[in-house]
Every structure is written in structure tokens, then in C-alpha cells.
Design an enzyme around this catalytic site. Structure first.
Site, short mmCIF file in Angstrom:
data_model
loop_
_atom_site.label_atom_id
_atom_site.label_comp_id
_atom_site.label_asym_id
_atom_site.label_seq_id
_atom_site.Cartn_x
_atom_site.Cartn_y
_atom_site.Cartn_z
N GLY A 96 0.75 -1.31 -0.21
CA GLY A 96 -0.01 0.09 -0.26
C GLY A 96 0.76 1.41 -0.08
N ARG A 161 0.12 -5.38 -4.71
CA ARG A 161 0.36 -6.26 -3.31
C ARG A 161 0.49 -7.52 -4.00
NH1 ARG A 161 -0.55 -4.54 1.28
NH2 ARG A 161 -2.00 -2.64 1.64
N ASP A 187 5.83 -5.85 5.99
CA ASP A 187 6.00 -7.00 6.17
C ASP A 187 6.15 -8.05 5.31
OD1 ASP A 187 3.36 -7.04 6.34
OD2 ASP A 187 3.41 -7.77 8.40
N THR A 215 5.52 1.38 6.34
CA THR A 215 4.07 1.17 6.86
C THR A 215 3.43 2.29 7.43
OG1 THR A 215 2.84 0.03 8.57
CG2 THR A 215 5.22 -0.19 8.77
N ASP A 217 1.07 2.04 9.11
CA ASP A 217 0.42 1.39 10.59
C ASP A 217 1.59 1.40 11.63
OD1 ASP A 217 -1.98 1.31 9.27
OD2 ASP A 217 -1.77 -0.98 9.06
N ASP A 219 3.72 -0.77 12.20
CA ASP A 219 3.38 -1.96 12.88
C ASP A 219 4.70 -3.11 12.89
OD1 ASP A 219 3.31 -2.54 10.38
OD2 ASP A 219 1.02 -3.43 10.38
N ARG A 262 -4.65 -1.75 10.81
CA ARG A 262 -5.38 -2.99 10.48
C ARG A 262 -5.34 -3.67 11.97
NH1 ARG A 262 -2.82 -4.78 6.00
NH2 ARG A 262 -4.43 -4.46 4.36
O1 F6P Z 1 -1.06 -1.54 5.78
C1 F6P Z 1 -1.24 -0.41 5.62
C2 F6P Z 1 -2.80 0.10 5.36
O2 F6P Z 1 -2.73 1.39 5.19
C3 F6P Z 1 -3.65 -0.17 6.29
O3 F6P Z 1 -3.64 0.48 7.41
C4 F6P Z 1 -4.90 -0.64 5.59
O4 F6P Z 1 -5.72 -1.53 6.24
C5 F6P Z 1 -4.43 -1.12 4.50
O5 F6P Z 1 -3.01 -0.53 4.08
C6 F6P Z 1 -5.19 -0.71 2.99
O6 F6P Z 1 -4.46 -1.05 1.95
P1 F6P Z 1 -5.14 -1.29 0.56
O7 F6P Z 1 -6.76 -1.08 0.50
O8 F6P Z 1 -4.28 -0.43 -0.36
O9 F6P Z 1 -4.95 -2.61 0.40
#
Ligand code: F6P
Length: 443
Positions: A96, A161, A187, A215, A217, A219, A262
Site C-alpha cells: 500500500g 500487493r 512485512d 508502513t 500503521d 507495525d 489494521r
Molecule cells: O497496511 C497499511 C494499510 O494502510 C492499512 O492500514 C490498511 O488496512 C491497508 O493498508 C489498506 O490498503 P489497501 O486498501 O491498499 O489494500
């Protein structure tokens, strides 16, 4: 895979960084480091950064100082492994979006070109996908191409992804003569990077694979903070301000703000602390039940006339039905806690006959598609510099990060072996409880 959730389970052996060989070439950066010694502001390459930062944790190891787990410091070395005149580098961004991706790309390109004389740098399009096909056409990343990309959000290389066959990716890298690959990803992507490194090792390919952990997040463990996080939560704070303005401008107003996060609620916590106007923070790490939460919320609205609630998207998932769906990275597709809270708050106030003006704000992707702020721009550049130094020195299967304020090298299995989360017993959550006045238990 090492499980790294408890730092006490991490051993000195887990923190060893793989080297492709002995660095025997005098670095163009040698003049900068010669004569420098460790100080409160610099860690010499012969020194190490301790994993533990309290006496109590160090004592719990029951070992001598020399056996304490420690990390290799980042930074330029006197001798390097790769000959800059024969080095071709590749960059890929995965997963992302995150503020600062373009800053890292630009930082890598300029550090390689300006300080090592490595001018041949290419970028792979759309994540690992751009490395796996038979007709891979990387883009050339010259000084000119990256000149102003740091002023833009997103990634000029594109991203996606999902994993790809590591053997195919190594084949591409060999075909293109790449000896240094930088993977900017979260990760899942870093696990992919580790597979590329181990496949190269198995095939006897001299390839350095260096990760720059990404990230919003925050995390990834063993990092003080991940790049882009600060920009993202600062942007989320603006949404909280809007929600507060709405809520406080109508009788019995409630502003409900849903932010990303998440499995880790750092964005929710930091955005709430930054605005210091939030009444409740709901995060994945701290369970809650509707009944006590709604009771407290009603009380707060009665006392103050309005309330603001910040919820991380991964909070309260046990209160929702999960259909088992996952995204291309294997992450669970979360159920909509924001929507459910909205329904339950509306129903609660309708049930008691109390007036309610509920304003729901979901900044969604807006918090991660913005350019990096000043702090993140600096951090991204310094991470990029550390990544280039590590690669040129022949390190591999590692990420760069900052731990206890020091730039360090972290083996990928350690960085991906657990998840950084808000500790309900830690001082961040205590600060949130102090700032919001919400009860410690909402269940
Ligand atoms: O992992 C980072 C993040 O921004 C999360 O907070 C969120 O759930 C996710 O990516 C959403 O990503 P996408 O909709 O692009 O798959």
C-alpha cells in the site's frame, strides 16, 4: 522464522547480519568516517547498538555485557564490498501507499550517484510484478528523473500487493546485471525480499537485498517509528478537527472518525493525542463491548454537550462477522467497524430518546497518499543513505531502521517475526487514557 514478539526471546545470533563477503575496496566515503569514534551522536562500525534500553531488561538476560543482544549500526563504512564502477542497482516499491516512498527512491538514487558514483540505477514497476515477467522493462532512474519526485505523494514506480516467484525475480536481476536491490515495502514484501536473498544465495548469485520498511500503521517491530507514519497521523488529525468542529457546533453532537490501522492502533492513538480533543479511542489491541462503551459515550455527551470518537479500522473485529476474505498480500479484509458503530450509536440515542447529531468522517486513503512532511522527509533520506551504505558494504537480507535513536541493520526475519502493536500496559496507551479520560476497561 524467529518469533520476535518478546525482545527477551531475541538472541545475539538472531541479530547477525549476512555478509556477501569481506569488504575490501576503499570506500569513496572513507574520508568521512576515518578518525571518527563512537559518541552519543555516532556509532562507529566496530561498535554495536544494544537491543535493550533498560537496566532491568539487560539484567534479565543473565549474561555479561559482551553477550547482550545488539544490532549492527548503520552508516558509511571505510571499506566496501561492491566496486561502484561495476555496480548496477535496482529499486522496487511494494504494498500500500505510504508518505515518503518517493523521498526514499530519490534518496537512494542520489546517495548512490553522488557519494558512490553508482549512476546506473533502475526502478521496477508495480511492485514484485515488475520483476517477475519475461518482458521486464525497468525504468532508468537518473538524477533528472528523480529531481522533484519527493514533492509528490505515492510512488513514481507504481506498486502492487502480492508475492512473485523468487527464482523468476532472481533470474531477472541476473539478466539485468543488478547486484544491489532495494525493496521498499511492508512485512509481506520484506518476506518476499528475504526469499529473493535466500534464492540468490542458493544459486550462488552475488546479490545484496536491502529492505526499507514501509508502513503507515507503524507495525514493524524494532523500529522507533516507520517512515510515513508521522505524516499519516498528522493528516488524520485534520479529520479529527473537522469532526470536532461539526460535533461541537450542534446540540448533542458526536464526531466519529475512522482511521486506518489494521492490527495496530498507532495512527488512532497519535492522531488523538495530537488533537487532544478526543473522548474515546478504540483500537485493535484493546477490546471493548458496545454496552459499556455506549453508556460512557452518552454520559460524556450529557456532560460536555458533544463527544469525539476515533476508531481504528481493525478495532472491535470480534464484534463483527468475518467472512474469511483476504487481500493479495494475505491480509484479512476487515469488516466495517465504523459502519457498525454508527448504527449502534444512532440506535442507542434513538432508544433513549436523546437528541443526536452524528457526523461520520472517514479520511480513508487521504492520510497515506499525501507527500511526506518535513520530519518524514528527513527520516526517509537518512534511511535511504543507511540502505545504500549497507548495500555497498555487501550486507544482505536486512532492513535499515532507527532503534533507540540510532540507525541500525536488522535481519529481515527479526523485522517480520512479530508485529509492533500498542501495548495496553504501555505508556502510550496510558497517555491516551490520561488525555481522553475514557475508562481503562470498556468491557
Ligand atoms: O497496511 C497499511 C494499510 O494502510 C492499512 O492500514 C490498511 O488496512 C491497508 O493498508 C489498506 O490498503 P489497501 O486498501 O491498499 O489494500
Amino acid at each position: 522464522m524467529v518469533s520476535t514478539a518478546d525482545p527477551l526471546s531475541v538472541t545475539p545470533a538472531d541479530l547477525r547480519i549476512r555478509r556477501l563477503g569481506e569488504p575490501a575496496i576503499l570506500s569513496p566515503m572513507a574520508g568521512l568516517v576515518q578518525g571518527r569514534v563512537s559518541s552519543p551522536h555516532y556509532v562507529h562500525e566496530s561498535d554495536r547498538v544494544l537491543l535493550d534500553d533498560t537496566l532491568g531488561r539487560a539484567e534479565a538476560r543473565l549474561c555479561g555485557v559482551a553477550d547482550l543482544p545488539s544490532l549492527e549500526p548503520g552508516g558509511p563504512r571505510e571499506y566496501i564490498y561492491f566496486d561502484p564502477s561495476r555496480t548496477r542497482a535496482g529499486i522496487v516499491t511494494c504494498g500500500g501507499l505510504c508518505p515518503g516512498l518517493n523521498n526514499v527512491i530519490r534518496g537512494l538514487v542520489l546517495e548512490l550517484a553522488d557519494n558512490y558514483g553508482v549512476a546506473d540505477v533502475v526502478g521496477f514497476r508495480d511492485g514484485f510484478r515488475g520483476l517477475a515477467g519475461p518482458d521486464v522493462t525497468p525504468v532508468s532512474l537518473s538524477r533528472e528523473v528523480v529531481s522533484d519526485i519527493h514533492n509528490r505523494g505515492g510512488t513514481v514506480l507504481g506498486t502492487s500487493r502480492g508475492d512473485q516467484d523468487p527464482a523468476l525475480m532472481v533470474e531477472t536481476l541476473v539478466r539485468l546485471g543488478i547486484s544491489v536491490l532495494f525493496v521498499i515495502g511492508g512485512d509481506g514484501s520484506l518476506r518476499g525480499a528475504a526469499k529473493i536473498a535466500s534464492t540468490a544465495e542458493r544459486l550462488g548469485v552475488d546479490l545484496s537485498v536491502i529492505g526499507v520498511p514501509k508502513t503507515i500503521d507503524n507495525d514493524i517491530p524494532y523500529l522507533d517509528q516507520s517512515f510515513g507514519f508521522q505524516t499519516a497521523f498528522t493528516r488524520a488529525t485534520e479529520s479529527i478537527k473537522s469532526a470536532l468542529t461539526e460535533a461541537s457546533s450542534t446540540p448533542h453532537g458526536i464526531g466519529l472518525v475512522k482511521v486506518m490501522g489494521r492490527h495496530s492502533g498507532f495512527i488512532a492513538c497519535y492522531a488523538a493525542l495530537a488533537s487532544h480533543d478526543v473522548d474515546f479511542v478504540l483500537i485493535p489491541e484493546v477490546p471493548f463491548l458496545f454496552e459499556p462503551f455506549l453508556r460512557e459515550l452518552r454520559d460524556r455527551v450529557r456532560q460536555r454537550g458533544h463527544a469525539v470518537v476515533v476508531v481504528a479500522e481493525g478495532a472491535g473485529q470480534d464484534l463483527l462477522e468475518y467472512d474469511g476474505a483476504v487481500d493479495a498480500s494475505g491480509n484479512a479484509r476487515l469488516a466495517d467497524i465504523g459502519g457498525l458503530l454508527r448504527q449502534r450509536i444512532t440506535a442507542e440515542f434513538a432508544g433513549t430518546g436523546e437528541e443526536l447529531s452524528l457526523r461520520y468522517v472517514d479520511p480513508g486513503y487521504a492520510i497515506r497518499s499525501v507527500p511526506a512532511n518535513g520530519w518524514d522527509a528527513v527520516y526517509c533520506l537518512r534511511l535511504a543513505q543507511a540502505a545504500v551504505h549497507a548495500a555497498m558494504a555487501g550486507r544482505t537480507a536486512m532492513v535499515v531502521g532507527r532503534w533507540h535513536g540510532r540507525f541500525v541493520h536488522i535481519p529481515i526475519p527479526v523485522a517480520t517475526g512479530s508485529r509492533n502493536q500498542v501495548d495496553p500496559n504501555g505508556d502510550l496507551w496510558m497517555s491516551v487514557l490520561e488525555a481522553t479520560g475514557q475508562p481503562e476497561r470498556l468491557y
